[in-house]
Scaffold this motif. Structure first.
Motif, short mmCIF file in Angstrom:
data_model
loop_
_atom_site.label_atom_id
_atom_site.label_comp_id
_atom_site.label_asym_id
_atom_site.label_seq_id
_atom_site.Cartn_x
_atom_site.Cartn_y
_atom_site.Cartn_z
N VAL A 146 -11.18 0.57 -8.72
CA VAL A 146 -11.53 -0.84 -8.65
C VAL A 146 -12.72 -0.99 -7.71
CG1 VAL A 146 -9.17 -1.59 -9.09
CG2 VAL A 146 -9.95 -1.33 -6.73
N ASP A 147 -13.33 -2.16 -7.69
CA ASP A 147 -14.51 -2.38 -6.85
C ASP A 147 -14.16 -2.23 -5.38
OD1 ASP A 147 -16.05 -2.91 -9.06
OD2 ASP A 147 -15.73 -5.09 -8.96
N ALA A 205 -5.67 -4.37 -3.46
CA ALA A 205 -4.40 -4.48 -4.16
C ALA A 205 -4.47 -5.55 -5.25
CB ALA A 205 -3.28 -4.79 -3.18
N CYS A 206 -5.07 -6.69 -4.93
CA CYS A 206 -5.18 -7.77 -5.92
C CYS A 206 -6.07 -7.36 -7.09
CB CYS A 206 -5.72 -9.03 -5.25
SG CYS A 206 -4.57 -9.81 -4.09
N SER A 207 -7.16 -6.64 -6.79
CA SER A 207 -8.04 -6.17 -7.86
C SER A 207 -7.29 -5.23 -8.80
CB SER A 207 -9.27 -5.47 -7.28
OG SER A 207 -10.05 -6.37 -6.50
N TYR A 208 -6.48 -4.37 -8.23
CA TYR A 208 -5.71 -3.43 -9.05
C TYR A 208 -4.66 -4.16 -9.88
CZ TYR A 208 -2.21 0.05 -10.24
OH TYR A 208 -1.31 0.82 -10.93
N LEU A 209 -3.96 -5.11 -9.26
CA LEU A 209 -2.89 -5.82 -9.96
C LEU A 209 -3.43 -6.71 -11.07
CD1 LEU A 209 -0.59 -6.73 -6.94
CD2 LEU A 209 -0.24 -4.95 -8.65
N ALA A 210 -4.73 -7.01 -11.03
CA ALA A 210 -5.33 -7.79 -12.11
C ALA A 210 -5.60 -6.95 -13.35
CB ALA A 210 -6.63 -8.42 -11.62
#
Length: 463
Positions: free
Chosen positions: A61-62, A76-81
């Motif tokens: 992720v970025d 974590a939020c980028s991955y969960l998206a």
């Protein structure tokens, strides 16, 4: 008094803070903003920024735009998206990254300065082991003897009592400690769940809270935003903030240093003092102000006491843990391994009146490998001695890299890893099988290789 202090007020309160330390009336509560790691190019980078950047690479992720724990939440939020991502996959990755970084970074200076304080309890909102490393680095005699307690909405760890013994301090991880399980706070949602559990009637760590309400608190570098800062300050008193008296808490938080938050303290929590400086700068100033006779100076490792072979393990030996019904097999395994490996088990098992907890902690922390002899006897529903040994070994295993073998479960009958009477940690660990306890050449090879690797780790940690 206004919550933001003038220079004259600061000078007076440095003396007050020092007096509370001298009287044993201060509990430091530390957070991630103190974990500034010097970089080779100059400057520094927060430990949790480093964790977040490595996690972003692994999860593809970025890279994070924020720093510290906010960076970790961002990744974590980028991955969960991403499609088909699962939150529980984050925690083993974060644990592995933290363990690897802990082996390569130096101790942050702010933690080293705080480790000089003669206090009996540190509370930390971080899930790493850097504070423990800082204390052990300053006090080598305490290496392996510092008790770590981790709270989680599931585990609900608490102090045994409100009386803390002399010697090494206790380090209490309020938001959990890094494990492969989702029992520590990585995301903002995790923090919310922890705060909810901490305030619930059934989840409150009563002994810890009682101490926090009795003592003066130094809350420094926890990175709390406005709403969380207010909740956290409220945990430290037993009544409404506006009615609290008899104690003084210091709150040093960059993220919460807004005019609205300062006004809140000024109107409703006058006993909470807010220093208008960054957490790292505050700790550096405090270290300068601390009288030399008060700061704990580095102490060499104490000379070894006379060892009772029946009760005390030889440093670096292999620890055999067993149910008393399986003692004959434990002796058989010890004889087979003892030709090439220092192998030890408690021949007497501790009895009433023994200081059993400290002896278990000392022996487990002194061993290089921990072998669990598993049988149907270890499924007993009663409170059994060997489970106390297991618990300490599980705690210690968290400090090793994921590829380091410290726990070796050995099944001697038809016991299965998925038995509900066994802890989850054993389900996740590779087992060896020795039917009837008959030692095989293959088993000797496995254990010898693991023991040699453990010896190499021990030697490298001393260089």
């Amino acid at each position: 008094m206004n919550a933001v202090l003038s220079t004259a007020q600061e000078d007076r309160l440095w003396s007050e803070l020092t007096r509370f330390v001298r009287d044993g009336a201060l509990i430091p509560i530390t957070g991630s903003e103190l974990l500034e790691i010097p970089s080779a190019a100059g400057g520094s980078k927060n430990f949790y920024t480093l964790v977040a950047e490595e996690l972003a690479q692994r999860l593809e992720v970025d890279p994070p735009q924020h720093t510290g724990e906010r960076a970790l939440n961002e990744v974590a939020c980028s991955y969960l998206a991403k499609p088909r991502s699962r939150a529980e996959e984050l925690y083993p990755q974060v644990k592995e990254i933290v363990e690897q970084l802990e082996q390569s970074v130096s101790i942050p200076k702010a933690l080293d300065d705080l480790a000089a304080l003669p206090v009996k309890l540190f509370v930390t909102t971080t899930f790493d082991n850097l504070l423990v490393r800082a204390i052990e680095q300053r006090h080598p005699a305490w290496a392996g003897r510092i008790r770590q307690i981790e709270y989680s909405p599931v585990r609900k760890g608490d102090l045994d009592s409100t009386r803390l013994s002399d010697g090494p301090p206790v380090v209490f991880h309020l938001f959990g400690r890094a494990t492969s399980m989702p029992e520590y706070a990585v995301t903002e949602e995790d923090v919310l769940e922890f705060m909810h559990a901490l305030q619930s009637q059934e989840g409150r760590p009563e002994n810890l809270f009682r101490l926090l309400q009795q003592k003066n608190l130094l809350i420094v570098g926890c990175g709390f935003v406005d709403w969380l800062a207010r909740f956290f300050i409220r945990l430290g008193v037993s009544t409404r903030l506006s009615a609290a008296n008899g104690k003084t808490d210091w709150f040093i938080e960059r993220a919460a240093s807004t005019s609205e938050f300062v006004a809140f303290l000024d109107h409703f929590s006058r006993s909470t003092k807010h220093f208008s400086m960054g957490p790292v700068e505050f700790v550096a100033r405090f270290a300068e102000k601390l009288p030399r006779d008060l700061a704990l100076t580095p102490t060499p490792r104490a000379p070894a006491a006379r060892r009772d072979p029946a009760r005390d393990i030889l440093e670096g030996a292999l620890f055999l843990s067993y149910a008393s019904e399986d003692r004959t097999i434990a002796e058989r395994i010890q004889r087979a391994l003892g030709k090439d490996i220092d192998c030890w088990f408690d021949q007497q098992q501790l009895i009433g009146g023994d200081d059993w907890e400290s002896k278990i902690i000392r022996n487990v922390n002194a061993c290089s490998l921990f072998v669990l002899i598993l049988s149907r006897h270890t499924l007993a529903q009663q409170d059994r001695f060997f489970r106390h040994e297991w618990d300490e070994a599980f705690k210690r295993s968290i400090r090793f890299p994921a590829n380091a073998r410290f726990l070796i479960p050995v099944a001697i009958d038809d016991i299965q890893p998925n038995d509900p009477a066994l802890p989850l940690k054993l389900v996740q660990t590779n087992w060896e099988r020795l039917p009837g306890g008959e030692v095989t050449p293959a088993f000797l090879e496995v254990v010898t290789a693991a023991f040699q690797q453990a010896q190499l780790r021990a030697r490298s940690s001393m260089t």
